[in-house]
Design a protein around this motif. Sequence first.
Motif, PDB file in Angstrom:
ATOM      1  N   ALA A 280       4.732   8.372  49.276  1.00 15.76           N
ATOM      2  CA  ALA A 280       4.578   9.783  49.667  1.00 15.76           C
ATOM      3  C   ALA A 280       5.729  10.676  49.185  1.00 15.76           C
ATOM      4  N   PRO A 281       6.988  10.277  49.344  1.00 13.75           N
ATOM      5  CA  PRO A 281       8.066  11.171  48.884  1.00 13.75           C
ATOM      6  C   PRO A 281       8.058  11.405  47.373  1.00 13.75           C
ATOM      7  N   LEU A 282       7.348  10.544  46.633  1.00 13.24           N
ATOM      8  CA  LEU A 282       7.340  10.660  45.163  1.00 13.24           C
ATOM      9  C   LEU A 282       6.074  11.316  44.647  1.00 13.24           C
ATOM     10  N   SER A 283       5.118  11.516  45.535  1.00  9.43           N
ATOM     11  CA  SER A 283       3.760  11.795  45.065  1.00  9.43           C
ATOM     12  C   SER A 283       3.645  13.107  44.300  1.00  9.43           C
TER      13      SER A 283
ATOM     14  N   THR B  35      17.367   5.384  50.262  1.00 11.25           N
ATOM     15  CA  THR B  35      16.153   6.174  50.035  1.00 11.25           C
ATOM     16  C   THR B  35      15.320   5.569  48.912  1.00 11.25           C
ATOM     17  N   VAL B  36      15.994   5.210  47.834  1.00 12.34           N
ATOM     18  CA  VAL B  36      15.262   4.664  46.687  1.00 12.34           C
ATOM     19  C   VAL B  36      14.656   3.306  47.054  1.00 12.34           C
TER      20      VAL B  36
ATOM     21  N   ALA C 205      10.431   1.490  47.215  1.00 10.90           N
ATOM     22  CA  ALA C 205      10.036   0.424  46.292  1.00 10.90           C
ATOM     23  C   ALA C 205       8.567  -0.005  46.411  1.00 10.90           C
ATOM     24  N   PRO C 206       8.028  -0.191  47.628  1.00  9.10           N
ATOM     25  CA  PRO C 206       6.626  -0.630  47.711  1.00  9.10           C
ATOM     26  C   PRO C 206       5.632   0.411  47.176  1.00  9.10           C
TER      27      PRO C 206
ATOM     28  N   LEU D 125      20.378   3.683  33.722  1.00 11.56           N
ATOM     29  CA  LEU D 125      19.823   2.399  34.146  1.00 11.56           C
ATOM     30  C   LEU D 125      20.848   1.637  34.997  1.00 11.56           C
ATOM     31  N   ILE D 126      22.112   1.766  34.612  1.00 11.20           N
ATOM     32  CA  ILE D 126      23.179   1.092  35.363  1.00 11.20           C
ATOM     33  C   ILE D 126      23.415   1.804  36.701  1.00 11.20           C
ATOM     34  N   ALA D 127      23.497   3.132  36.650  1.00  7.54           N
ATOM     35  CA  ALA D 127      23.854   3.903  37.851  1.00  7.54           C
ATOM     36  C   ALA D 127      22.828   3.694  38.966  1.00  7.54           C
ATOM     37  N   VAL D 128      21.556   3.705  38.618  1.00  8.77           N
ATOM     38  CA  VAL D 128      20.534   3.572  39.664  1.00  8.77           C
ATOM     39  C   VAL D 128      20.459   2.118  40.151  1.00  8.77           C
ATOM     40  N   ALA D 129      20.453   1.165  39.214  1.00 12.87           N
ATOM     41  CA  ALA D 129      20.360  -0.243  39.625  1.00 12.87           C
ATOM     42  C   ALA D 129      21.516  -0.602  40.554  1.00 12.87           C
ATOM     43  N   CYS D 130      22.666  -0.067  40.263  1.00  8.40           N
ATOM     44  CA  CYS D 130      23.877  -0.379  41.026  1.00  8.40           C
ATOM     45  C   CYS D 130      23.751   0.017  42.499  1.00  8.40           C
ATOM     46  N   LYS D 131      22.914   1.026  42.761  1.00 10.46           N
ATOM     47  CA  LYS D 131      22.754   1.499  44.141  1.00 10.46           C
ATOM     48  C   LYS D 131      21.817   0.623  44.962  1.00 10.46           C
ATOM     49  N   LEU D 132      21.027  -0.199  44.259  1.00  9.37           N
ATOM     50  CA  LEU D 132      19.927  -0.883  44.933  1.00  9.37           C
ATOM     51  C   LEU D 132      20.331  -2.293  45.328  1.00  9.37           C
ATOM     52  N   GLY D 133      20.584  -2.488  46.598  1.00 10.09           N
ATOM     53  CA  GLY D 133      20.945  -3.825  47.071  1.00 10.09           C
ATOM     54  C   GLY D 133      19.693  -4.657  47.302  1.00 10.09           C
TER      55      GLY D 133
END
Lengths: 294, 461
Positions: B86-89, B107-108, B112-113, B132-140
């Motif tokens: 929904a937040p991306l729609s 938030t990101v 994911a689902p 690609l690095i900056a966003v991946a780095c945030k995702l645990g």
Amino acid sequence: MSPSGTSPPPCGEGLGEGVSRQRNEHSDGSRPPPQPLPAKGRGYAEHPSVSADPWSELRLLTPARLALGRAGAALPTAEVLAFGLAHAQARDAVHTPLDVEALATQLQADGWPEPLLVHSRAADRAAYLARPDWGRRLSEDSLLSLPAAAPADLVLVIADGLSATAVQRHAVPLLRALRPWLTGLRLAPPVIALQARVALADEVGERLGAALAVSLIGERPGLSSPDSLGIYLTWAPRLGHHDAERNCISNVRPEGLGYVEAARQLAALIHQARAMRCSGLRLRGDATALPPPG
Amino acid sequence: MPLQARIGVRSYRFRDLKELLAKASPMRSGDALAGLAAINAEERMAARLCLAELPLRTLLDHPLIPYESDEVTRLIADGHDATAFAPLSALTVGGFRDWLLAGSGETVSAAAPGITPEMAAAVSKLMRNQDLIAVACKLGVTTRFRNSIGLPGRISVRLQPNHPTDDLRGIAASVLDGLLYGVGDACIGINPASDELGRLGPLWRMLDELIRRYEIPTQSCVLAHVTRQIEAIEAGLPLDLVFQSIGGTEALNASFGISLSLLREAHEAAQSLRRGTVGENCMYFETGQGAALSANAHHGVDQQTCETRAYAVARAFDPLLVNTVVGFIGPEYLYDGKQIIRAGLEDHFCGKLLGLPMGVDVCYTNHAEADQDDMDSLLTLLAAAGCSFVMGVPGADDVMLNYQSTSHHDALYLRETLGHRRAPEFEDWLLKMGLLDAQGRLVSNPLVSRSLLQALPELSS
């Protein structure tokens, strides 16, 4: 390619090529392990900044690069250079062109007829590496240059593949060992193929009217094996064969599968393919069923 | 809506979403081989300009490979979480990039689902390596079996002790070399040369004995075909992780001899063993760009998008580890160091965005235009991106698969230079064994190495 899952082709032209690293058949089970690295422990203990690993005896158990020691977190200088040299030799094997004249001379000196020379549709090495599909087809000139089909039992295709070094070193002695087993067969003139993949032999064999194509081709160089020769056998060569319709003998070189044993295995496959009129998974290459040479 | 972009007086049109995505992809040899790549640099940018304006929803509503003919498409569509989406729609693909870069990791991750592989692939094509690095780095993404993989500031290593003939003593020697270098927390995973159960059984038994005897908080894996592993479980062999190579189309998976139902069966079999101590993630998957094209199973979809679809298969089974074997396939798919580095960062990002514990086999073959310097660059970039795990091959030379990967020394470099630590349970074990000092630095402990060496003949008998 060597997909995993179902039944893979007997061998891929680059061993391990393809994304899946699963193997479901011991496809190269005949392959003896690579030789232990020749120059282990090149005196790094002399360097005070290097700490040796006190388990160097494990090197006797595997060709893997164990107990290399370290300088801080890094490899000691001697090991960085040893690796660099191995990679350099593998790279050179990929990029060094086949010396066609030398090869042709050696073949004729060994009593083979004058070889035919063909070229794939890949104009140079860069194109060859990027476009495997071009390496599988004859260039237009080569196609026109080949003589019309005349019935033959066997054509030998000597192809540079991914290591011309392997072909330069091992093709002639291997063929010498094979020769006694070929008595009585009608042979097409041997063909030297440049910028060639395994399947190029399909078009060559079809064009020359050979019942069976055997290609000797340089395999993808490993770090410790820059000169492995591969052998592929295809019954009724024609465009569009799948790799599963071929048989493969891999890692032919003195440190791997020796010439005499490789020739015996190849002779057994040739014998069986002619008897069963097929190649691929149905052939077992059972060398015990092989009649003596002569 | 028409897929087009105007640049000056020139107008570019794209036939369908597949063509748009393929032409927006950074240049790589595999897409050129498939005849899908942009014809020149301007057309590539035109595709990106057009893609940036595309509503994200379009990628959900118009599957690239028909729902009726591909079970991976059905998995993606049926598993889509509209609430998370929904937040991306209302976003375009370009807006999605901005949203990813501006938003918090929480938030990101929560979205994911709702993110499909096609959305992840599409947005990655608008992103620089830095993004690609900056966003991946945030995702645990943290997964657990006998230890915890993917915690912040940590990177794990799969110990890969392959041997050309599966010789038990040779494999055990490489395992000891790795453990003494502090490697093996992602798993100890053997690529077998054989596929016979009779020859695979001793591999599982040896690793099980080693892990139990020394109480090592890690897990074993023998990377045989999944059917062989199911048979092994039925035969009572001690399997920890079940492995399989997977792809992003039903046809590619068929060429691997698998289907989603076979994977479900394998997952259930692995879970039934209950061998994990701190968690139940018991699957290990490998993927890699180019596989679909090599099996002629790509349906005209570019190789990076095909790859990302494989992650939808992976996430259906809550894996412990997902590994993209990025440079293994050869230069006809990824030509040189630049293409391999880019692909490694894309795969890691897309996997993490879909919520996967993504690791990378930083590797190359000798016919690719790549060398150790390229691998150092990719390894360093991946560590910055928070990669979950990499490989640990003695001396970086895999003597069974004949390619170069990362070494035990490379892992030490990440720890000493970038400060990335091992999985906490494994770190504690190394401390207890006297292989790490109080500062977490590897120490050479002759007593421990002697004791392990003495146990070797028994372990590998």
